[in-house]
Design a protein around this motif. Structure first.
Motif, PDB file in Angstrom:
ATOM      1  N   GLY A 123     -17.903  22.031 -62.198  1.00 46.79           N
ATOM      2  CA  GLY A 123     -17.208  21.360 -61.275  1.00 46.79           C
ATOM      3  C   GLY A 123     -16.679  21.750 -60.070  1.00 46.79           C
ATOM      4  N   SER A 124     -16.726  23.022 -59.758  1.00 46.81           N
ATOM      5  CA  SER A 124     -16.171  23.920 -58.784  1.00 46.81           C
ATOM      6  C   SER A 124     -17.069  23.729 -57.297  1.00 46.81           C
ATOM      7  CB  SER A 124     -16.169  25.308 -59.100  1.00 46.81           C
ATOM      8  OG  SER A 124     -17.569  25.953 -58.923  1.00 46.81           O
ATOM      9  N   THR A 125     -16.195  23.902 -56.311  1.00 39.09           N
ATOM     10  CA  THR A 125     -16.911  23.720 -55.039  1.00 39.09           C
ATOM     11  C   THR A 125     -17.843  24.930 -54.857  1.00 39.09           C
ATOM     12  OG1 THR A 125     -14.653  23.034 -54.660  1.00 39.09           O
ATOM     13  CG2 THR A 125     -16.269  23.868 -52.644  1.00 39.09           C
ATOM     14  N   PHE A 126     -17.600  26.224 -55.574  1.00 40.24           N
ATOM     15  CA  PHE A 126     -18.403  27.345 -55.272  1.00 40.24           C
ATOM     16  C   PHE A 126     -19.857  26.774 -55.962  1.00 40.24           C
ATOM     17  CE2 PHE A 126     -20.661  30.610 -57.858  1.00 40.24           C
ATOM     18  CZ  PHE A 126     -20.823  31.448 -56.927  1.00 40.24           C
ATOM     19  N   LEU A 127     -20.184  25.948 -57.320  1.00 33.33           N
ATOM     20  CA  LEU A 127     -21.349  25.536 -57.832  1.00 33.33           C
ATOM     21  C   LEU A 127     -21.867  24.579 -56.744  1.00 33.33           C
ATOM     22  CD1 LEU A 127     -21.157  25.632 -61.559  1.00 33.33           C
ATOM     23  CD2 LEU A 127     -21.865  27.487 -59.919  1.00 33.33           C
ATOM     24  N   ALA A 128     -20.954  23.514 -56.336  1.00 37.64           N
ATOM     25  CA  ALA A 128     -21.385  22.497 -55.413  1.00 37.64           C
ATOM     26  C   ALA A 128     -22.291  23.110 -54.015  1.00 37.64           C
ATOM     27  CB  ALA A 128     -20.497  21.776 -54.958  1.00 37.64           C
ATOM     28  N   ASN A 129     -22.029  24.314 -53.531  1.00 35.87           N
ATOM     29  CA  ASN A 129     -22.510  25.187 -52.658  1.00 35.87           C
ATOM     30  C   ASN A 129     -23.769  25.926 -53.118  1.00 35.87           C
ATOM     31  OD1 ASN A 129     -21.026  24.207 -49.986  1.00 35.87           O
ATOM     32  ND2 ASN A 129     -19.537  24.440 -51.418  1.00 35.87           N
ATOM     33  N   ALA A 130     -23.642  26.953 -54.209  1.00 35.25           N
ATOM     34  CA  ALA A 130     -24.426  28.033 -54.478  1.00 35.25           C
ATOM     35  C   ALA A 130     -25.432  27.273 -55.432  1.00 35.25           C
ATOM     36  CB  ALA A 130     -23.555  28.900 -55.154  1.00 35.25           C
ATOM     37  N   GLY A 131     -25.277  26.353 -56.199  1.00 43.79           N
ATOM     38  CA  GLY A 131     -26.201  25.624 -57.373  1.00 43.79           C
ATOM     39  C   GLY A 131     -25.861  26.212 -58.518  1.00 43.79           C
ATOM     40  N   GLY A 132     -26.558  25.823 -59.607  1.00 45.27           N
ATOM     41  CA  GLY A 132     -26.181  26.395 -60.932  1.00 45.27           C
ATOM     42  C   GLY A 132     -25.454  25.476 -61.335  1.00 45.27           C
ATOM     43  N   THR A 133     -25.233  25.561 -62.675  1.00 46.97           N
ATOM     44  CA  THR A 133     -24.344  24.670 -63.617  1.00 46.97           C
ATOM     45  C   THR A 133     -23.680  25.360 -64.478  1.00 46.97           C
ATOM     46  OG1 THR A 133     -26.159  24.485 -65.388  1.00 46.97           O
ATOM     47  CG2 THR A 133     -26.099  23.062 -63.765  1.00 46.97           C
ATOM     48  N   ASP A 134     -22.350  25.016 -64.852  1.00 53.52           N
ATOM     49  CA  ASP A 134     -21.347  25.389 -66.017  1.00 53.52           C
ATOM     50  C   ASP A 134     -20.495  24.611 -66.721  1.00 53.52           C
ATOM     51  OD1 ASP A 134     -20.278  27.546 -67.511  1.00 53.52           O
ATOM     52  OD2 ASP A 134     -19.414  28.466 -65.817  1.00 53.52           O
ATOM     53  N   ALA A 135     -20.061  25.004 -67.525  1.00 57.41           N
ATOM     54  CA  ALA A 135     -19.263  24.051 -68.532  1.00 57.41           C
ATOM     55  C   ALA A 135     -17.947  23.756 -67.859  1.00 57.41           C
ATOM     56  CB  ALA A 135     -18.778  24.287 -69.798  1.00 57.41           C
ATOM     57  N   PHE A 136     -17.200  22.937 -67.778  1.00 57.29           N
ATOM     58  CA  PHE A 136     -16.140  22.752 -66.917  1.00 57.29           C
ATOM     59  C   PHE A 136     -14.892  23.807 -67.541  1.00 57.29           C
ATOM     60  CE2 PHE A 136     -11.771  21.059 -65.671  1.00 57.29           C
ATOM     61  CZ  PHE A 136     -12.045  20.507 -64.354  1.00 57.29           C
TER      62      PHE A 136
END
Length: 702
Positions: free
Chosen positions: A562-575
């Motif tokens: 749910g981070s802005t970092f992943l929204a821009n860099a791609g990828g997935t992670d648990a909250f």
């Protein structure tokens, strides 16, 4: 939309006959999802709404909370989502007008507004068109009525493209002896309609708000959008104040969803009464209006007052003084809710059945699948620039500079900080006010994302030295008939309820907006909170002073979901893992104590964008920072319940923190540069360059 067959069968069984056309359309609107909460009410018992400070909880036009024995505040929140898609200017403007009138109906004077706005991707022209119209509507209405807009949030997410959200909250102020409710008091009292005249605008607004938006909604549904007049609303505010001053109001309700029919029937039903209403007595601004148009018009700037017969003349004198219309439209009565038109009875129904008889929906909910961990490789400088310049974390100055946030002379801390501060000399204290949500969090994990929203809002208050008093929620979701959508909605309800309970913050009221679905698909489940707290002591700002060292107080997570970092860099992670109930409550109280300490020079919560954005917002034209983080996860982690503190006394900070972790972050500098070491990587940005990155809204919209 028409009354469903199953509902019609219930109405026929109760009345012992077929409903009249006016009755049928009245039931259609008052039994709609928007008014009756048919899909959400079974879930709302999860909230704790009690507390020593709670005077009136859920069920009235606004909640009432005691600041001290003699001073109360009101707190309410509303949505105006569908209207703001169809007509962004009028949809948003009338949302402001509606929540202000909810405040008036409790006997309070409105002192502050918060706006929480959600749009599709910022790079889409249509999203920017909606943003521009919504902000202009809020600004023009709020500025004209003299109520400051002091806090809020603006977020962008692709799933709002076909259905933006406009959630508006209001705080009001009153003394204990001025309290009025929406509960009728006595049979024989008169019902007096005060305010603007009644037209055909907003017809069927309640049922319109209970449907998915169609592809042609911008043209076909425009008649369902109300048109506001802020100058009449300002007169109504002052008229209401005069009526309350003289003790002329027995009960009150504003005319919002379902218009006069909704307001008057709910008012008398809540008191256990009926009514006798003459629809021909309603002042109309358009010729040849029929009974259901008069009943269901959502024309703005109107209030329904219960008035003792001996006070009617004085009420009308005061209304006339403010150039407002006023008509005696009927009486509080025993028995049924009865409306006549042209000498014929067009409505004759049990009021409680009309107001409260809608059956609840029994819907299936499925939980979303948790995300797998798949973190991308990223360059520190590129990631920093992307996160700091992301429209979700960038400066919202373009939005709030259009609002008058100082009218009324109560605003101590203005928009742009973690929470606004309002002076309340009547109680010798200050109120902190914050509002917002994060669709990236709740889209990734509805339950944990909602827990994070509650914790982040409480942290905003604590970071300004305030103790949370109460909160209201605006629960926005898609079509609840879809099991996955309803599962996400149930998740945000349970997540908010659990975290607010852990923090001992009563949820004293709110609003539900479902069917936020369009050809683009459902919105993310979006739990907007508006939370108030009391700040009796020191309240540090977020800007660095250059006279202390930097620390992080609170426990970091180890994931980036749910981070802005992943929204821009791609990828997935648990909250990110969140504190448990006891640790969350301890963290908020610790942050409040740290913020109020004399040695604390600046404090700012860590949330959207993580440490990267928190530090970018804290540096100034004269003061920079030299800091270090272990890795990208810790630098961009958005786990709430943490705060960056500038302090002159590390030992005092650690003593105050107790068992809550305190992590050394770095030092302030006098070179107006943010220097960062993350693992083996370094970067340095001048404050001017950071300001340019963060000013993307102004650059694109001016």
């Amino acid at each position: 939309m028409t009354l469903p067959d199953a509902d019609r069968d219930l109405v026929v069984a109760e009345l012992g006959r077929d409903p009249t056309p006016a009755e049928e359309i009245l039931f259609e609107n008052l039994w709609s999802e928007h008014c009756a909460y048919r899909s959400s009410r079974p879930l709302l018992s999860a909230f704790d709404s009690d507390g020593e400070q709670v005077v009136i909880g859920p069920g009235d036009d606004a909640a009432v909370v005691a600041v001290d024995d003699d001073t109360y505040i009101t707190l309410g929140i509303e949505s105006h989502n569908h209207p703001s898609y169809v007509d962004p200017y009028d949809g948003a403007a009338t949302g402001v007008g509606g929540i202000v009138r909810d405040t008036l109906s409790m006997g309070a004077y409105p002192i502050a507004l918060a706006d929480c706005l959600y749009f599709g991707d910022f790079d889409r022209e249509h999203s920017r068109y909606l943003l521009d119209g919504v902000v202009e509507g809020i600004a023009d209405y709020g500025n004209a009525i003299g109520v400051p807009t002091v806090t809020g949030a603006t977020a962008f997410h692709e799933k709002y493209e076909g259905n933006p959200l406009v959630n508006v909250a209001c705080v009001g102020l009153l003394s204990a002896d001025r309290l009025v409710t929406a509960e009728a008091q006595k049979a024989g009292n008169k019902l007096v309609l005060v305010g603007s005249s009644t037209g055909r605008d907003g017809l069927g607004g309640a049922s319109f708000a209970s449907e998915d938006l169609a592809e042609d909604a911008e043209t076909e549904d425009r008649p369902a959008v109300q048109v506001g007049d802020p100058y009449t609303e300002k007169l109504l505010i002052e008229c209401n104040e005069a009526l309350i001053d003289e003790g002329l109001v027995e009960s009150a309700r504003d005319l919002g969803a379902a218009g006069l029919g909704g307001a008057s029937s709910e008012l008398v039903a809540k008191g256990g009464f009926g009514a006798r209403i003459d629809l021909n007595a309603v002042h109309q601004r358009e010729p040849d209006m029929n009974a259901f148009e008069i009943l269901l018009s959502e024309s703005q700037e109107r209030m329904c007052y219960e008035v003792a017969p001996e006070n009617v003349e004085r009420v009308q004198e005061i209304a006339d003084k403010f150039d407002l219309g006023s008509e005696v439209i009927g009486d509080v009565a025993e028995g049924n809710y009865v409306c006549t038109f042209d000498g014929e009875t067009v409505v004759d129904v049990p009021p409680e059945f009309l107001a409260e008889g809608a059956p609840m929906n029994d819907l299936t909910a499925t939980d979303p699948e948790p995300a797998e961990r798949d973190l991308p490789d990223a360059d520190l400088a590129e990631a920093f620039e992307a996160v700091v310049a992301d429209p979700n974390t960038a400066s919202k100055r373009w939005v709030y500079r259009q609002y008058d946030h100082e009218v009324g002379l109560r605003t101590v801390r203005r928009p742009g900080d973690d929470a606004a501060l309002l002076d309340v000399p009547e109680a010798d204290t200050k109120l902190a006010f914050t509002a917002g949500s994060d669709p990236n969090w709740t889209n990734a994990a509805p339950y944990d994302g909602a827990r994070a929203v509650a914790l982040e809002n409480a942290t905003n208050l604590a970071t300004k030295g305030a103790t949370p008093l109460a909160t209201v929620d605006c629960l926005n979701g898609g079509n609840p008939e879809k099991p996955g959508v309803y599962g996400g909605f149930k998740g945000i309800v349970d997540g908010l309820a659990d975290m607010c309970r852990a923090l001992s913050v009563p949820v004293v009221g709110g609003n539900v907006s479902l069917y936020n679905d369009s050809v683009s698909g459902p919105i993310p489940p979006t739990p907007t909170l508006a939370m108030v707290g009391e700040a009796a002591g020191r309240s540090p700002g977020l800007s660095l002073t250059g006279e202390g060292d930097l620390f992080v107080v609170g426990t970091a997570g180890d994931a980036l979901g749910g981070s802005t970092f992943l929204a821009n860099a791609g990828g997935t992670d648990a909250f990110p893992a969140l504190p448990d109930a006891e640790d969350a409550a301890t963290a908020v109280e610790t942050i409040r104590s740290v913020a109020a300490a004399d040695s604390t020079l600046a404090a700012h919560d860590v949330s959207h964008g993580g440490l990267a954005v928190a530090l970018a917002e804290m540096v100034t034209d004269e003061v920079g920072a030299d800091v270090a983080a272990d890795d990208l996860v810790s630098f961009f982690d958005e786990t709430p319940g943490r705060v960056v503190v500038e302090t002159t006394d590390e030992d005092a900070l650690r003593d105050l923190a107790g068992d809550v972790p305190v992590i050394e972050l770095g030092t302030t500098t006098d070179d107006a540069t943010l220097s960062v070491s993350v693992g083996d990587d370094d970067l340095a940005y001048g404050v001017g360059d950071i300001a340019d990155l963060r000013d993307v809204l102004t650059r694109e919209l001016d």
